[in-house]
Design a protein around this motif. Sequence first.
Motif, PDB file in Angstrom:
ATOM      1  N   ASP A 148       0.854  -1.189   0.000  1.00 24.59           N
ATOM      2  CA  ASP A 148       0.000   0.000   0.000  1.00 24.59           C
ATOM      3  C   ASP A 148       0.889   1.238   0.000  1.00 24.59           C
ATOM      4  N   ASP A 149       0.285   2.387   0.281  1.00 28.68           N
ATOM      5  CA  ASP A 149       1.052   3.640   0.228  1.00 28.68           C
ATOM      6  C   ASP A 149       2.183   3.659   1.245  1.00 28.68           C
ATOM      7  N   GLN A 150       2.039   2.849   2.293  1.00 33.47           N
ATOM      8  CA  GLN A 150       3.080   2.807   3.333  1.00 33.47           C
ATOM      9  C   GLN A 150       4.256   1.930   2.913  1.00 33.47           C
ATOM     10  N   GLY A 151       4.093   1.161   1.855  1.00 40.09           N
ATOM     11  CA  GLY A 151       5.193   0.310   1.404  1.00 40.09           C
ATOM     12  C   GLY A 151       4.769  -1.144   1.330  1.00 40.09           C
ATOM     13  N   LEU A 152       5.746  -2.027   1.486  1.00 41.49           N
ATOM     14  CA  LEU A 152       5.479  -3.455   1.351  1.00 41.49           C
ATOM     15  C   LEU A 152       4.530  -3.949   2.445  1.00 41.49           C
ATOM     16  N   HIS A 153       3.753  -4.954   2.108  1.00 37.92           N
ATOM     17  CA  HIS A 153       2.909  -5.660   3.077  1.00 37.92           C
ATOM     18  C   HIS A 153       3.827  -6.348   4.098  1.00 37.92           C
ATOM     19  N   LYS A 154       3.347  -6.522   5.314  1.00 34.90           N
ATOM     20  CA  LYS A 154       4.196  -7.119   6.359  1.00 34.90           C
ATOM     21  C   LYS A 154       4.690  -8.507   5.966  1.00 34.90           C
ATOM     22  N   VAL A 155       3.907  -9.234   5.187  1.00 37.96           N
ATOM     23  CA  VAL A 155       4.352 -10.562   4.751  1.00 37.96           C
ATOM     24  C   VAL A 155       5.489 -10.425   3.741  1.00 37.96           C
ATOM     25  N   GLN A 156       5.382  -9.465   2.856  1.00 39.71           N
ATOM     26  CA  GLN A 156       6.457  -9.241   1.891  1.00 39.71           C
ATOM     27  C   GLN A 156       7.750  -8.866   2.628  1.00 39.71           C
ATOM     28  N   ARG A 157       7.647  -7.994   3.608  1.00 40.68           N
ATOM     29  CA  ARG A 157       8.830  -7.597   4.389  1.00 40.68           C
ATOM     30  C   ARG A 157       9.421  -8.798   5.114  1.00 40.68           C
ATOM     31  N   ALA A 158       8.542  -9.618   5.696  1.00 33.67           N
ATOM     32  CA  ALA A 158       9.005 -10.765   6.474  1.00 33.67           C
ATOM     33  C   ALA A 158       9.755 -11.765   5.590  1.00 33.67           C
ATOM     34  N   PHE A 159       9.280 -11.986   4.371  1.00 37.62           N
ATOM     35  CA  PHE A 159       9.985 -12.908   3.476  1.00 37.62           C
ATOM     36  C   PHE A 159      11.387 -12.394   3.162  1.00 37.62           C
ATOM     37  N   VAL A 160      11.506 -11.088   2.990  1.00 33.29           N
ATOM     38  CA  VAL A 160      12.825 -10.509   2.725  1.00 33.29           C
ATOM     39  C   VAL A 160      13.707 -10.650   3.964  1.00 33.29           C
ATOM     40  N   GLY A 212       3.203 -16.549  -4.785  1.00 27.08           N
ATOM     41  CA  GLY A 212       2.075 -17.372  -4.336  1.00 27.08           C
ATOM     42  C   GLY A 212       2.111 -17.587  -2.836  1.00 27.08           C
ATOM     43  N   LEU A 213       3.309 -17.831  -2.300  1.00 27.29           N
ATOM     44  CA  LEU A 213       3.419 -18.036  -0.851  1.00 27.29           C
ATOM     45  C   LEU A 213       3.096 -16.758  -0.084  1.00 27.29           C
ATOM     46  N   VAL A 214       3.486 -15.621  -0.631  1.00 28.51           N
ATOM     47  CA  VAL A 214       3.182 -14.354   0.047  1.00 28.51           C
ATOM     48  C   VAL A 214       1.668 -14.131   0.082  1.00 28.51           C
ATOM     49  N   ALA A 235      12.041 -24.137   5.780  1.00 30.74           N
ATOM     50  CA  ALA A 235      12.325 -23.629   7.128  1.00 30.74           C
ATOM     51  C   ALA A 235      12.266 -22.100   7.169  1.00 30.74           C
ATOM     52  N   LYS A 236      12.902 -21.453   6.203  1.00 33.32           N
ATOM     53  CA  LYS A 236      12.914 -19.990   6.218  1.00 33.32           C
ATOM     54  C   LYS A 236      11.546 -19.422   5.824  1.00 33.32           C
ATOM     55  N   ILE A 237      10.788 -20.160   5.036  1.00 30.38           N
ATOM     56  CA  ILE A 237       9.423 -19.715   4.718  1.00 30.38           C
ATOM     57  C   ILE A 237       8.585 -19.710   5.994  1.00 30.38           C
ATOM     58  N   PHE A 238       8.690 -20.773   6.774  1.00 28.46           N
ATOM     59  CA  PHE A 238       7.931 -20.814   8.031  1.00 28.46           C
ATOM     60  C   PHE A 238       8.445 -19.749   9.009  1.00 28.46           C
ATOM     61  N   ASP A 239       9.759 -19.485   8.986  1.00 32.15           N
ATOM     62  CA  ASP A 239      10.295 -18.380   9.796  1.00 32.15           C
ATOM     63  C   ASP A 239       9.618 -17.071   9.397  1.00 32.15           C
ATOM     64  N   ALA A 240       9.479 -16.872   8.084  1.00 29.40           N
ATOM     65  CA  ALA A 240       8.874 -15.624   7.590  1.00 29.40           C
ATOM     66  C   ALA A 240       7.415 -15.504   8.036  1.00 29.40           C
ATOM     67  N   VAL A 241       6.702 -16.616   8.015  1.00 35.73           N
ATOM     68  CA  VAL A 241       5.301 -16.577   8.445  1.00 35.73           C
ATOM     69  C   VAL A 241       5.220 -16.185   9.927  1.00 35.73           C
ATOM     70  N   ARG A 242       6.085 -16.791  10.743  1.00 33.12           N
ATOM     71  CA  ARG A 242       6.086 -16.469  12.177  1.00 33.12           C
ATOM     72  C   ARG A 242       6.486 -15.012  12.390  1.00 33.12           C
ATOM     73  N   LEU A 243       7.431 -14.553  11.606  1.00 35.73           N
ATOM     74  CA  LEU A 243       7.880 -13.152  11.721  1.00 35.73           C
ATOM     75  C   LEU A 243       6.729 -12.207  11.375  1.00 35.73           C
ATOM     76  N   ALA A 244       6.034 -12.511  10.288  1.00 30.10           N
ATOM     77  CA  ALA A 244       4.904 -11.653   9.876  1.00 30.10           C
ATOM     78  C   ALA A 244       3.788 -11.700  10.907  1.00 30.10           C
ATOM     79  N   ALA A 245       3.571 -12.867  11.476  1.00 30.55           N
ATOM     80  CA  ALA A 245       2.499 -12.996  12.480  1.00 30.55           C
ATOM     81  C   ALA A 245       2.813 -12.181  13.725  1.00 30.55           C
ATOM     82  N   GLY A 246       4.103 -12.031  14.014  1.00 30.67           N
ATOM     83  CA  GLY A 246       4.493 -11.302  15.218  1.00 30.67           C
ATOM     84  C   GLY A 246       4.655  -9.818  15.009  1.00 30.67           C
TER      85      GLY A 246
END
Length: 151
Positions: free
Chosen positions: A79-91, A104-106, A139-150
Amino acid sequence: MKIRLTVNGEPREADVWAGESLLTSLRDTLELPGSKNACEQGECGSCSVLLDGDLVCACLVLAAQADGHEVTTVEGLRDDQGLHKVQRAFVEAGAVQCGFCTPGLVVATAALLERHPSPSEDVIREELSGNLCRCTGYAKIFDAVRLAAGS
Ligand code: FES
Ligand code: FES
């Protein structure tokens, strides 16, 4: 035939043939190549988008079925604020290697967190079981999901 739909919040039109998939229309006509075509058989989830808020494989949906509906692709998550939290978490988690599965995962993760803001390990694995990654071992995908959730 002409279809009219809302894509990432914008009204769009496309000329499609009767058997054309939504994925083809998004990538080839609507110039949104974020959704990837890896199997075209509903097996990998690389083409995941939201159709009226529901997660679907765009390769299994006819473009004509999206007429009059709302589609959100990976491009529409920011959105106007930048990347979605899930996109940031994957990075931040380093959950991307070749990147083919990533859009697709994002999208699938964003949908998952809408339904389960604090998902358990089992829920994460079950909800993302339709999205295949050939590179990361998950493993890192699941890390990203947990990061985004938090976040
Ligand atoms: S390209 Fe649609 S599920 Fe694989
Ligand atoms: S990062 Fe290559 S398929 Fe997932």
